[in-house]
Write a protein that holds these residues in place. Structure first.
Motif, short mmCIF file in Angstrom:
data_model
loop_
_atom_site.label_atom_id
_atom_site.label_comp_id
_atom_site.label_asym_id
_atom_site.label_seq_id
_atom_site.Cartn_x
_atom_site.Cartn_y
_atom_site.Cartn_z
N MET A 2 0.82 -1.22 0.00
CA MET A 2 0.00 0.00 0.00
C MET A 2 0.85 1.26 0.00
SD MET A 2 -3.13 -0.63 -0.40
CE MET A 2 -3.91 0.89 0.05
N ILE A 3 2.05 1.21 0.61
CA ILE A 3 2.89 2.40 0.64
C ILE A 3 3.29 2.81 -0.77
CG2 ILE A 3 5.06 1.13 1.01
CD1 ILE A 3 4.20 4.56 2.51
N TYR A 4 3.48 1.82 -1.66
CA TYR A 4 3.81 2.13 -3.05
C TYR A 4 2.64 2.79 -3.76
CZ TYR A 4 7.83 -0.87 -2.23
OH TYR A 4 8.97 -1.42 -1.73
N ILE A 38 8.42 27.01 -2.10
CA ILE A 38 7.92 27.89 -1.03
C ILE A 38 6.69 27.27 -0.35
CG2 ILE A 38 6.84 30.13 -0.56
CD1 ILE A 38 8.75 31.28 -2.70
N ALA A 39 5.82 26.65 -1.14
CA ALA A 39 4.65 25.99 -0.56
C ALA A 39 5.08 24.84 0.36
CB ALA A 39 3.74 25.45 -1.66
N GLY A 40 6.14 24.13 -0.02
CA GLY A 40 6.67 23.07 0.84
C GLY A 40 7.16 23.61 2.17
N VAL A 41 7.83 24.77 2.12
CA VAL A 41 8.30 25.40 3.36
C VAL A 41 7.12 25.82 4.23
CG1 VAL A 41 9.51 27.42 4.29
CG2 VAL A 41 10.48 26.19 2.35
N ILE A 42 6.13 26.45 3.62
CA ILE A 42 4.97 26.92 4.38
C ILE A 42 4.18 25.74 4.96
CG2 ILE A 42 2.73 28.09 4.17
CD1 ILE A 42 4.13 29.95 2.10
N LEU A 43 3.93 24.72 4.14
CA LEU A 43 3.18 23.56 4.64
C LEU A 43 3.94 22.82 5.74
CD1 LEU A 43 1.76 22.20 1.26
CD2 LEU A 43 0.50 23.36 3.09
N LEU A 52 2.26 14.20 5.89
CA LEU A 52 2.08 13.73 4.51
C LEU A 52 3.28 12.92 4.05
CD1 LEU A 52 0.26 13.72 2.01
CD2 LEU A 52 1.46 15.78 1.26
N VAL A 53 4.49 13.35 4.43
CA VAL A 53 5.70 12.60 4.08
C VAL A 53 5.69 11.24 4.78
CG1 VAL A 53 8.22 12.55 4.33
CG2 VAL A 53 7.09 14.62 3.53
N GLU A 54 5.28 11.21 6.04
CA GLU A 54 5.20 9.93 6.75
C GLU A 54 4.17 9.00 6.10
OE1 GLU A 54 4.68 10.29 10.96
OE2 GLU A 54 6.17 11.90 11.09
N PHE A 55 3.08 9.56 5.61
CA PHE A 55 2.02 8.76 4.99
C PHE A 55 2.40 8.28 3.60
CE2 PHE A 55 -1.77 8.78 2.23
CZ PHE A 55 -2.44 7.71 2.78
N ALA A 56 2.91 9.17 2.76
CA ALA A 56 3.14 8.84 1.35
C ALA A 56 4.60 8.56 1.01
CB ALA A 56 2.62 9.96 0.47
N GLY A 57 5.51 8.71 1.96
CA GLY A 57 6.91 8.41 1.71
C GLY A 57 7.49 9.24 0.57
N SER A 58 8.13 8.57 -0.38
CA SER A 58 8.79 9.25 -1.49
C SER A 58 7.82 10.00 -2.39
CB SER A 58 9.58 8.25 -2.32
OG SER A 58 10.64 7.73 -1.57
N GLY A 59 6.57 9.61 -2.39
CA GLY A 59 5.58 10.33 -3.18
C GLY A 59 5.43 11.77 -2.74
N ALA A 60 5.74 12.06 -1.49
CA ALA A 60 5.66 13.42 -0.98
C ALA A 60 7.04 14.04 -0.76
CB ALA A 60 4.88 13.45 0.33
N SER A 61 8.07 13.24 -0.53
CA SER A 61 9.37 13.81 -0.22
C SER A 61 10.23 14.09 -1.44
CB SER A 61 10.14 12.90 0.74
OG SER A 61 10.44 11.67 0.13
N VAL A 62 9.95 13.45 -2.58
CA VAL A 62 10.77 13.65 -3.77
C VAL A 62 10.39 14.89 -4.57
CG1 VAL A 62 11.41 12.62 -5.99
CG2 VAL A 62 11.46 11.24 -3.92
N PRO A 63 9.10 15.23 -4.75
CA PRO A 63 8.77 16.43 -5.54
C PRO A 63 9.30 17.70 -4.90
CG PRO A 63 6.84 15.03 -5.29
CD PRO A 63 7.90 14.49 -4.38
N LEU A 64 9.16 18.81 -5.61
CA LEU A 64 9.70 20.08 -5.14
C LEU A 64 9.14 20.52 -3.80
CD1 LEU A 64 9.76 21.93 -8.54
CD2 LEU A 64 11.73 21.23 -7.19
N LEU A 65 7.91 20.16 -3.50
CA LEU A 65 7.36 20.45 -2.18
C LEU A 65 8.20 19.77 -1.10
CD1 LEU A 65 3.63 19.95 -3.08
CD2 LEU A 65 4.56 22.03 -2.13
N GLY A 66 8.68 18.58 -1.39
CA GLY A 66 9.54 17.86 -0.44
C GLY A 66 10.87 18.56 -0.22
N PHE A 67 11.39 19.21 -1.27
CA PHE A 67 12.64 19.96 -1.11
C PHE A 67 12.42 21.15 -0.18
CE2 PHE A 67 15.73 23.17 -2.64
CZ PHE A 67 16.88 22.51 -2.25
N GLY A 68 11.29 21.83 -0.33
CA GLY A 68 10.96 22.92 0.59
C GLY A 68 10.81 22.42 2.01
N HIS A 69 10.18 21.27 2.16
CA HIS A 69 10.02 20.66 3.49
C HIS A 69 11.39 20.31 4.09
CE1 HIS A 69 8.54 18.05 6.67
NE2 HIS A 69 9.21 17.03 6.15
N LEU A 70 12.26 19.73 3.27
CA LEU A 70 13.61 19.39 3.73
C LEU A 70 14.36 20.62 4.21
CD1 LEU A 70 15.95 17.25 3.89
CD2 LEU A 70 16.56 18.02 1.59
#
Length: 119
Positions: A2-4, A38-43, A52-70
Protein backbone atom coordinates in the motif's frame (compact mmCIF):
# COMPACT_ATOMS: atom_id res chain seq x y z
CA UNK A 1 2.38 -2.82 -0.96
CA UNK A 2 0.00 0.00 0.00
CA UNK A 3 2.89 2.40 0.64
CA UNK A 4 3.81 2.13 -3.05
CA UNK A 5 0.25 2.89 -4.08
CA UNK A 6 0.03 5.93 -1.80
CA UNK A 7 3.45 7.17 -2.93
CA UNK A 8 2.34 6.86 -6.57
CA UNK A 9 -1.02 8.55 -5.98
CA UNK A 10 0.29 11.44 -3.87
CA UNK A 11 3.34 12.05 -6.08
CA UNK A 12 1.18 11.81 -9.19
CA UNK A 13 -1.34 14.26 -7.78
CA UNK A 14 1.39 16.77 -6.96
CA UNK A 15 2.82 16.45 -10.47
CA UNK A 16 -0.65 16.70 -12.03
CA UNK A 17 -1.30 19.97 -10.20
CA UNK A 18 2.02 21.31 -11.50
CA UNK A 19 1.10 20.24 -15.06
CA UNK A 20 -2.29 21.91 -14.76
CA UNK A 21 -0.58 25.11 -13.60
CA UNK A 22 1.66 24.99 -16.68
CA UNK A 23 -1.23 24.26 -19.07
CA UNK A 24 -3.97 26.49 -17.66
CA UNK A 25 -2.14 29.57 -16.37
CA UNK A 26 0.37 32.02 -17.74
CA UNK A 27 2.83 31.17 -14.97
CA UNK A 28 6.29 30.25 -16.19
CA UNK A 29 7.80 26.92 -15.15
CA UNK A 30 10.36 28.82 -13.07
CA UNK A 31 7.61 30.52 -11.06
CA UNK A 32 5.78 27.24 -10.57
CA UNK A 33 9.02 25.59 -9.40
CA UNK A 34 9.68 28.41 -6.94
CA UNK A 35 6.08 28.37 -5.77
CA UNK A 36 6.23 24.64 -5.11
CA UNK A 37 9.38 24.98 -2.99
CA UNK A 38 7.92 27.89 -1.03
CA UNK A 39 4.65 25.99 -0.56
CA UNK A 40 6.67 23.07 0.84
CA UNK A 41 8.30 25.40 3.36
CA UNK A 42 4.97 26.92 4.38
CA UNK A 43 3.18 23.56 4.64
CA UNK A 44 6.07 22.24 6.71
CA UNK A 45 5.98 25.27 9.01
CA UNK A 46 2.28 24.82 9.76
CA UNK A 47 2.79 21.13 10.43
CA UNK A 48 0.93 19.69 7.44
CA UNK A 49 3.73 18.37 5.24
CA UNK A 50 5.54 16.21 7.82
CA UNK A 51 2.56 13.87 8.31
CA UNK A 52 2.08 13.73 4.51
CA UNK A 53 5.70 12.60 4.08
CA UNK A 54 5.20 9.93 6.75
CA UNK A 55 2.02 8.76 4.99
CA UNK A 56 3.14 8.84 1.35
CA UNK A 57 6.91 8.41 1.71
CA UNK A 58 8.79 9.25 -1.49
CA UNK A 59 5.58 10.33 -3.18
CA UNK A 60 5.66 13.42 -0.98
CA UNK A 61 9.37 13.81 -0.22
CA UNK A 62 10.77 13.65 -3.77
CA UNK A 63 8.77 16.43 -5.54
CA UNK A 64 9.70 20.08 -5.14
CA UNK A 65 7.36 20.45 -2.18
CA UNK A 66 9.54 17.86 -0.44
CA UNK A 67 12.64 19.96 -1.11
CA UNK A 68 10.96 22.92 0.59
CA UNK A 69 10.02 20.66 3.49
CA UNK A 70 13.61 19.39 3.73
CA UNK A 71 14.96 22.94 3.85
CA UNK A 72 12.43 23.99 6.49
CA UNK A 73 13.33 20.98 8.66
CA UNK A 74 17.02 21.82 8.26
CA UNK A 75 16.46 25.40 9.38
CA UNK A 76 14.43 24.27 12.41
CA UNK A 77 17.15 21.84 13.46
CA UNK A 78 19.98 24.33 12.92
CA UNK A 79 18.19 27.09 14.83
CA UNK A 80 17.65 24.70 17.75
CA UNK A 81 21.37 23.79 17.75
CA UNK A 82 23.07 27.05 16.76
CA UNK A 83 20.58 29.78 17.51
CA UNK A 84 19.65 32.50 15.03
CA UNK A 85 22.67 31.79 12.81
CA UNK A 86 21.05 28.45 11.96
CA UNK A 87 18.40 30.20 9.84
CA UNK A 88 21.17 31.10 7.39
CA UNK A 89 22.90 27.72 7.25
CA UNK A 90 20.29 25.07 8.05
CA UNK A 91 18.43 24.92 4.74
CA UNK A 92 21.52 24.57 2.60
CA UNK A 93 23.09 22.09 4.99
CA UNK A 94 20.00 19.89 4.85
CA UNK A 95 19.76 20.08 1.07
CA UNK A 96 23.49 19.89 0.33
CA UNK A 97 23.48 16.32 -0.99
CA UNK A 98 20.65 16.94 -3.45
CA UNK A 99 22.07 20.27 -4.58
CA UNK A 100 25.51 18.74 -5.12
CA UNK A 101 24.07 15.77 -7.02
CA UNK A 102 22.14 18.05 -9.37
CA UNK A 103 25.20 20.22 -10.02
CA UNK A 104 27.43 17.21 -10.72
CA UNK A 105 24.84 15.63 -13.03
CA UNK A 106 24.41 18.96 -14.84
CA UNK A 107 28.17 19.31 -15.30
CA UNK A 108 28.46 15.75 -16.64
CA UNK A 109 25.57 16.33 -19.05
CA UNK A 110 27.20 19.55 -20.25
CA UNK A 111 30.50 17.77 -20.85
CA UNK A 112 28.95 14.81 -22.66
CA UNK A 113 26.30 16.71 -24.62
CA UNK A 114 26.82 18.61 -27.82
CA UNK A 115 25.49 22.15 -28.01
CA UNK A 116 23.76 23.29 -31.17
CA UNK A 117 21.78 26.22 -32.48
CA UNK A 118 18.22 26.17 -31.19
CA UNK A 119 16.71 27.63 -34.38
Amino acid sequence: MMIYLWAFLVGGALCAVGQLLIDLTSLTPARILTGYVIAGVILSAIGFYGPLVEFAGSGASVPLLGFGHLMAQGVQKAVAEQGLLGCLTGGLTAGAAGITASLVCGAIAALLGKSHDQN
